[in-house]
Enzyme design. Structure first.
Site, PDB file in Angstrom:
ATOM      1  NE  ARG A  24       4.912  -3.424   3.270  1.00  0.00           N
ATOM      2  CZ  ARG A  24       4.323  -4.325   2.493  1.00  0.00           C
ATOM      3  NH1 ARG A  24       4.876  -5.474   2.259  1.00  0.00           N
ATOM      4  NH2 ARG A  24       3.142  -4.071   1.948  1.00  0.00           N
TER       5      ARG A  24
ATOM      6  CG  HIS B  84       7.465  -4.524  -1.333  1.00  0.00           C
ATOM      7  ND1 HIS B  84       8.350  -5.229  -0.562  1.00  0.00           N
ATOM      8  CD2 HIS B  84       7.986  -4.508  -2.590  1.00  0.00           C
ATOM      9  CE1 HIS B  84       9.365  -5.625  -1.323  1.00  0.00           C
ATOM     10  NE2 HIS B  84       9.163  -5.198  -2.548  1.00  0.00           N
TER      11      HIS B  84
ATOM     12  CE1 TYR C  24      -0.226  -5.747   0.885  1.00  0.00           C
ATOM     13  CE2 TYR C  24      -0.182  -4.840  -1.336  1.00  0.00           C
ATOM     14  CZ  TYR C  24       0.389  -4.962  -0.082  1.00  0.00           C
ATOM     15  OH  TYR C  24       1.552  -4.322   0.198  1.00  0.00           O
TER      16      TYR C  24
END
Lengths: 330, 401
Positions: B294, B298, B307
């Protein structure tokens, strides 16, 4: 021509399921042990033998799986009837019920139909271990898009299960397990003529002094109380709700306007329950007709107790009569 | 260390055998190893745009000529352009949220183009590229994210189920649907039907996905489980979901699992065609793990810089699904600059139309709140609707509109 058969609730359900399967090849039965065993309560007895393993599915043991695959089968055009073995085991399936089953019709503005029935044996009084005697119907009644119904007699069992299966809405079908095989409750069912509508509130006993509203196993308690009250010169009107969501309270309002008093009976804990909803709506609609506050006779706001204590927990004839006395004394 | 070499010590193997258990670092390495064309990863087109022959899968893409490959390129460019436009529109306050698919174009277009019109697809909520291949107009889809609608397309016409937001729910729904195909006798030969179900690496931790595997397996459902392992479930990395590569889980359920380079549109097409063929012939289910990444957040509410390291993103940029097809087409002289320019122009127009449509999308009328809750009307709800609409009419009567 009438075709009368004297049936228990359990047998009426079995025959109703059989007839629905005969009439529509898209009707499937699915659940744990529903095939060879005929279900733990034998409600589906003999159906797999006659309709085959592809129409009566002994599924893997997972409630979310049973309901989630039923949703997909319904998308494909089937009409699945799921059996949950005991109400206390329905919660792994709660997500699929609330997230998919209840909402797909709304989400797609009617393009996806969800003709799924989930049969749920519920209620106490059978002396079982925990998770086998609960009354979680209020939780499901709170979910929009879902219909929640309950039966209390063999006529409604026979015709009601067929009406539920024919419906394009998802239906949770609560069955009073304590009464499944009661010989005393055997009733003549005319299998040739369907009642006009099963899932609407029904006055099951007429009376004038107070109204008692109940559903499922509590209807029997209410009727027994009415018989006992009559001996004391009190006339109780008893209403079987039958449909718990959307709640059909028209006949209840009408009755309360006549009697001026209402006692709502249910085995479920009282807080935030169907009986709470009934009390709220009746005071809203019938405020000037009420002679006394709406009273409730329910299970307590505790987890279901060990079965040796259930006689204290479950509403019984005496607790209903006590409530009637309190109502009349106002 | 390849994951196949992980072994658990047998009783009596002695202390040395304990070392055979993987360390956390080895688990992560195994989960993330793509082996760059090695045995674990099916790849037909390298990141550099080199065609890799495959004895097993070439026959599934024999019909892919220059024109077909150019169409796949075009699909991916259009889908990415629409995705970027939607992302920008969210930033401009025109969409409530957007779920970017950046980086997953090959997995979605490749698998989506493998489907026949008669097949059924059950998406999660990031499958805009699959929706596009199913003929769903992006304008029918964007209402979900502008919050005017929950699902704007006709699922039967497109054979593309409504988006499912609850993680993993659709896997069971797809299993049920595929069981229905089986019960209706629609499997068994070349003309058979199949179902494909999309979910992410995070969903594999959900009970519903496990149950979906069980159901599909025991009922021999014609179902392709298409897991887009994009490495991150919001901020949870793939090693927070599993100790072994996800495709290997299929073995535990008794059906084949395969890992495909999810950034390779040709490999995704080939492997999905193979899996669908297995299902059509009654040999399903099959699990495909499309190993991808990705490239964006998200959703637009997320901040991936909290993160993950930019190194990782930079590394994956080199494996871009669109660039490798472009390199292959350009290097082999299969397409010229005029082609690439025309695709870009078409994509810009596609995005502009989406933008215009979105900006001018009418708000649903208030009575839509009450619309289609039940198939059979509910008197209680009818009363609520009437009461609320007459309440609103009161404002109109008072001249407040």
């Amino acid at each position: 021509m009438t075709d009368l058969q004297k049936l228990t609730i359990g047998k009426a359900l079995n025959l109703g399921l059989r007839r629905a399967m005969e009439e529509d090849p898209k009707v499937l039965i699915m659940g744990e042990d529903v095939g060879k065993l005929g279900g733990v309560f034998r409600i589906t007895d003999g159906l797999q033998k006659d309709f085959g393993e592809q129409r009566v599915l002994d599924t893997p043991l997972a409630e979310s799986g049973i309901i989630g695959t039923a949703v997909g089968l319904a998308v494909r055009g089937f009409r699945p009837v799921c059996e949950i073995q005991f109400e206390g085991f329905i919660f792994p399936g709660f997500d699929q019920i609330s997230s998919q089953l209840a909402k797909l019709h709304y989400r797609t503005q009617g393009k996806v139909k969800m003709p799924v029935v989930i049969r749920v044996p519920f209620g106490g009084g059978i002396g079982a271990v925990e998770h086998h005697s609960e009354s979680p119907e209020s939780l499901f009644s709170h979910i929009a898009g879902l219909k929640v119904v309950s039966i209390s007699n063999a006529v409604d069992a026979y015709w009601g299960i067929q009406e539920a299966i024919r419906s394009d809405d998802p239906i949770l079908f609560f069955e009073p397990k304590k009464l499944y095989h009661s010989g005393a409750l055997k009733m003549e069912v005319d299998t040739s003529t369907a009642p006009s509508r099963v899932f609407a509130s029904q006055v099951v006993r007429e009376g004038t002094n107070a109204t008692v509203v109940a559903y499922g196993p509590s209807v029997k308690v209410a009727l027994d109380a009415a018989t006992a009250a009559e001996a004391e010169g009190k006339s109780l009107e008893v209403i079987d709700l039958r449909t718990l969501s959307p709640l059909d309270l028209g006949p209840v309002f009408e009755s309360v306007r006549k009697t001026g008093r209402l006692i709502a009976v249910s085995e479920a804990p009282s807080e935030s329950s169907l009986t709470s909803e009934i009390a709220a709506r009746v005071q809203q609609e019938c405020f000037y007709s009420l002679e006394s506050p709406v009273l409730r006779v329910t299970g307590f706001d505790t987890p279901y107790p060990p079965a040796k204590l259930e006689e204290h927990y479950l509403p019984d004839l005496d607790r209903v009569l006590h409530a009637v006395d309190r109502s009349l004394a106002w | 260390m390849p994951s196949e070499q992980w072994t658990h010590p047998e009783p009596g193997d002695g202390p040395a055998a304990v070392a055979a258990q993987p360390s956390p670092e080895q688990v992560i390495a195994g989960l993330r190893a793509t082996s760059e064309g090695g045995a674990e990863l099916t790849q037909l087109l390298t990141p550099e745009g080199q065609r890799v022959p495959s004895e097993r899968f070439d026959r599934y893409v024999e019909d892919v000529d220059d024109e077909t490959l150019k169409n796949l390129y075009r699909d991916m460019v259009l889908v990415r352009r629409a995705d970027r436009e939607a992302n920008a529109m969210q930033r401009q306050g025109q969409l409530g949220i957007w779920v970017p698919l950046l980086g997953q174009e090959a997995a979605q277009v490749g698998s989506g183009r493998a489907l026949q019109p008669r097949d059924m697809a059950f998406p999660s909520y990031r499958e805009h590229g699959v929706a596009y291949t199913r003929g769903v107009d992006m304008r029918e889809l964007i209402g979900i994210f502008r919050c005017t609608d929950h699902s704007g397309w006709d699922y039967q016409a497109h054979r593309f189920h409504p988006y499912t937001i609850v993680i993993g729910n659709q896997v069971l729904n797809a299993a049920g649907y595929a069981m229905g195909q089986k019960f209706e006798g629609k499997v068994g030969d070349e003309g058979g039907e199949a179902t494909i179900c999309y979910f992410g690496d995070g969903a594999t931790s959900q009970g519903d996905v496990h149950e979906g595997f069980v159901w599909a397996a025991v009922y021999d459902a014609p179902l392709v489980f298409f897991c887009q392992n994009n490495q991150w479930a919001i901020s949870e990395p793939t090693e927070r979901q599993s100790r072994l590569p996800l495709y290997q889980r299929a073995r535990g359920y008794g059906f084949p699992g395969i890992r495909v380079d999810g950034n390779d549109v040709l490999a995704c097409l080939a492997v999905t065609r193979w899996a669908l063929e297995e299902c059509r012939h009654g040999n399903g289910p099959v699990l495909i793990e499309a190993f991808t990444y990705r490239m964006d957040a998200h959703t637009t509410t997320d901040d991936p810089t909290r993160y993950r390291l930019s190194d990782e993103l930079e590394e994956w940029k080199l494996k871009d699904p669109i660039e490798r097809v472009r390199a292959f087409l350009a290097r082999g002289g299969h397409a010229d600059q005029a082609f690439f320019d025309s695709v870009q122009a078409e994509a810009d127009k596609f995005a502009a139309e989406l933008r215009d449509y979105t900006f001018n999308m009418p708000e649903p009328p208030p009575d839509r709140v009450f619309s289609q809750v039940y198939a059979e009307p509910s008197p209680v709800l009818e009363a609520q609707r009437e009461e609320y609409l007459s309440y609103l009419d009161g404002f109109a009567a008072a001249g407040e509109h």
